[in-house]
Design an enzyme around this catalytic site. Structure first.
Site, PDB file in Angstrom:
ATOM      1  N   GLU A  11       2.492 -30.523 -62.206  1.00  0.00           N
ATOM      2  CA  GLU A  11       2.139 -29.345 -61.421  1.00  0.00           C
ATOM      3  C   GLU A  11       1.682 -28.266 -62.384  1.00  0.00           C
ATOM      4  OE1 GLU A  11       5.544 -29.871 -57.950  1.00  0.00           O
ATOM      5  OE2 GLU A  11       5.341 -27.946 -58.979  1.00  0.00           O
TER       6      GLU A  11
ATOM      7  N   ASP B 239       8.989 -16.451 -56.748  1.00  0.00           N
ATOM      8  CA  ASP B 239       9.271 -16.960 -58.090  1.00  0.00           C
ATOM      9  C   ASP B 239      10.334 -16.143 -58.790  1.00  0.00           C
ATOM     10  OD1 ASP B 239       7.634 -19.254 -58.481  1.00  0.00           O
ATOM     11  OD2 ASP B 239       5.908 -17.920 -58.348  1.00  0.00           O
TER      12      ASP B 239
END
Lengths: 410, 266
Positions: free
Chosen positions: B49, B60
């Site tokens: 990824e 995040d």
């Protein structure tokens, strides 16, 4: 396609099945984890706003705790000084805590109680949203955490002290520009991790759809009062009436205009133009920013070509935000409201003039609205009426004003 | 024709182990280094990824924010991200690569334009953090038409009814978020509990490749190895941060770490 505001339907409900206003503003651009808590909150609020007991409870606290109605006064000296339209102020800063943020904070705490949550978290820029949430949390027995940009903590000291006194924990946000935009992000991130025990209050009419709704539904109290007061003062809604309000996230303007949506009253929103001769500003509507996604909603937002959110600069921490409520994007594109901006210098001048001439002293946020009133009034006839929402008190800006003007008057 | 992502899972199943999926941010700490990192770790990882950084990420944690910040400070643009993928694919044509990020960058780039660039650079899949079901249906269909995997996320808060719908609308891979957290939080749920949830989801459609992510480190990875795949992201970002602090080469450091992660799950 020209967007249209529908009559007989509250503005907050004029979205499609994806929660988009006018097919392009708003929505729920959120991580999967938040889908469920946001769904739950949407359902709960949908029920509560139809529940007579809840409405009674809300009205009770608005009256006894917030202090409704806030005064509606004519600014005789300012009107005489400018020599044109009659200028009035809705002195929302007289509400408990000194600003309109108390409405949203109170309603959120009532909802949190109904949802059985013991903790409430919120973001703040100018510190008002945080201060009010900490006040309401204390009143309703909830534990409170406030996320605030480190830059704002420095420049809005009085509100920070108030939050601490109310027993709130203040979490300084040191990422990015260290202002409101980062505080909102950090608060959302916190909620992602704690949504099972914690209720989140977004401090303005921004964020995922439900937060826009709750906030605008709460601040609508301002125009419910104003409608009555205007009719008492003039007998009718004056033929030429301008309602001027500052817009950062847009919560006070949404509330100030709501009841007048289907009348002929003109709406003018004043964004933060930033320092004179600076390219940094917080005025996405005035300066033709493109639609982008910020904090879970599509809106006009200051950003670069790639889609990175841009930095803003404004003397007023409460307006220092790169985005704007999807409701205002909708009102702009439907041409129901007109948006313009005032610079830091114009806002400071307006603060000074109003504080000198009148018994009120607007904070730097509504001073942007007064700046527009000062520009417009001399060009208008005395039969015309301008009402400015004085939605905050200058006391919190004492330090900045002293630094910029050398002295502080109130 | 089977996608490279599906093939990678098939290989791992044959070897009776989970797929090791890594996450690093494009341009962290430089464009060159992030390409070098991909080249090195692809020897151990099964699927890569690659984050395309956004400066206002709402899901995040600190580590990935730090990586994104470094990359953006270095001036990384979307076109550089695609360059990195293209260069990587030149030497590793069969290794699947998934781009991960936030929708605004795609929105500004134009959905079709973005997918065109994905196609021409060799991107195999996309994870868009803030484009949940059902709002993602249109875009997911566009991806499918271009044979790009649109990877949906499930979380502990996702209702059973919703899980079924998402699985029905999923492509070759589904991502289960282990706990209520932003990326990189400490694992606050026991691996046993995570696997319980995992197995419940898995039973709905055993054929779907379901991977677990969030909070996985070298300490926790082996306890979750019965899953189809395991994603390690924040830990890798943290190692880049630490090696930069200590003046070490992040490329060789990461190579070692990913090698060790792999050893723990075979």
């Amino acid at each position: 396609m020209k967007l249209k505001i529908r009559k007989n339907l509250p503005l907050i409900d004029q979205h499609d099945k994806n929660f988009m206003y006018g097919g392009k503003f708003g929505g729920n651009f959120i991580p999967e984890t938040l889908k469920k808590p946001i769904d739950d909150l949407t359902k709960l609020f949908g029920k509560l706003r139809k529940n007579k007991n809840f409405l009674k409870e809300r009205d009770h606290y608005f009256e006894t705790y917030v202090g409704a109605p806030t005064p509606f006064i004519k600014l005789e000296n300012l009107t005489d000084h400018l020599g044109g339209a009659q200028i009035y102020a809705k002195v929302v800063s007289e509400a408990n805590g000194g600003a309109h943020k108390i409405y949203n904070a109170t309603v959120h705490c009532l909802i949190a109680k109904k949802a059985g949550k013991k903790y409430v978290v919120g973001d703040t820029g100018a510190g008002y949203a945080g201060k009010m949430l900490s006040m309401a949390a204390k009143k309703f027995g909830l534990k409170c955490k406030i996320f605030m940009g480190a830059k704002d903590i420095k420049r809005q000291r009085p509100n920070v002290e108030a939050m601490r006194k109310n027993g709130a924990e203040i979490i300084p946000v040191t990422t990015g520009s260290q202002t409101l935009v980062d505080a909102v992000s950090e608060c959302m991130r916190y909620w992602v991790s704690n949504c099972d025990t914690t209720h989140m209050c977004v401090g303005s009419t921004v964020g995922p759809n439900i937060f826009i709704k709750i906030c605008a539904w709460s601040t609508a109290q301002i125009s419910r009062e104003l409608m009555k007061q205007v009719k008492e003062e003039f007998g009718i809604i004056p033929e030429k009436l301008k309602l001027i309000n500052c817009v950062g996230g847009g919560s006070s303007a949404a509330g100030f205009w709501n009841e007048f949506m289907n009348t002929h009253a003109q709406f003018i929103g004043v964004e933060a133009g930033g320092p004179k001769n600076s390219k940094l500003h917080a005025a996405p509507l005035t300066n033709g920013s493109k639609i982008g996604i910020l904090h879970g909603a599509a809106q006009y937002v200051i950003q670069d070509k790639e889609g990175q959110i841009g930095s803003t600069d404004s003397i007023s921490a409460g307006l220092d935000y790169p985005g704007i409520s999807p409701l205002h994007c909708f009102l702009k594109d439907a041409k129901r409201a007109r948006y313009t901006s005032a610079s830091d210098e114009e806002a400071l001048y307006a603060y000074q003039l109003v504080s000198k001439l009148e018994n009120i002293s607007p904070s730097l946020e509504p001073s942007h609205a007064f700046a527009e009133a000062i520009k417009l009034a001399p060009k208008l006839k005395s039969s015309e009426v301008i009402i400015v929402n004085s939605c905050g008190d200058s006391l919190k800006d004492k330090d900045i004003i002293k630094q910029k003007l050398g002295s502080y008057i109130r | 024709m089977k996608s490279k992502i599906a093939l990678a899972f098939n290989n791992c199943k044959k070897e009776k182990r989970p797929a090791l999926i890594t996450y690093t941010v494009a341009g962290d700490n430089t464009k060159n280094n992030s390409l070098k990192i991909l080249n090195k770790i692809s020897k151990h990882a099964d699927i890569l990824e690659l984050g395309f950084p956004h400066n206002t990420p709402i899901a995040d944690g600190g580590q990935i924010q730090g990586s994104s910040h470094r990359a953006l400070k270095n001036g990384i643009k979307l076109k550089d991200v695609f360059q990195i993928v293209k260069k990587f694919k030149k030497n590793n044509p069969h290794k699947p690569i998934i781009l991960m990020g936030y929708f605004n960058l795609i929105y500004q780039n134009g959905e079709n334009n973005f997918l065109e660039s994905c196609k021409s650079s060799g991107v195999d899949g996309l994870i868009i953090v803030d484009l949940p079901y059902p709002e993602n249906k249109n875009f997911a269909n566009k991806c499918k038409k271009k044979s790009i995997n649109f990877i949906q996320l499930l979380s502990p808060t996702t209702s059973k009814d919703r899980i079924k719908k998402i699985i029905k609308n999923s492509h070759d891979m589904i991502y289960y978020i282990s706990m209520l957290s932003t990326t990189g939080g400490r694992l606050k749920v026991s691996p046993k509990k995570i696997l319980q949830n995992y197995n419940t989801i898995k039973r709905i459609n055993p054929k779907k490749n379901l991977v677990i992510g969030f909070g996985i480190t070298e300490k926790t990875i082996s306890s979750l190895k019965s899953a189809n795949g395991l994603v390690v992201g924040s830990m890798l970002c943290k190692i880049i941060t630490n090696s930069l602090k200590m003046g070490q080469n992040p490329v060789t450091k990461l190579d070692k770490v990913v090698y060790n992660l792999k050893k723990k799950i075979i």
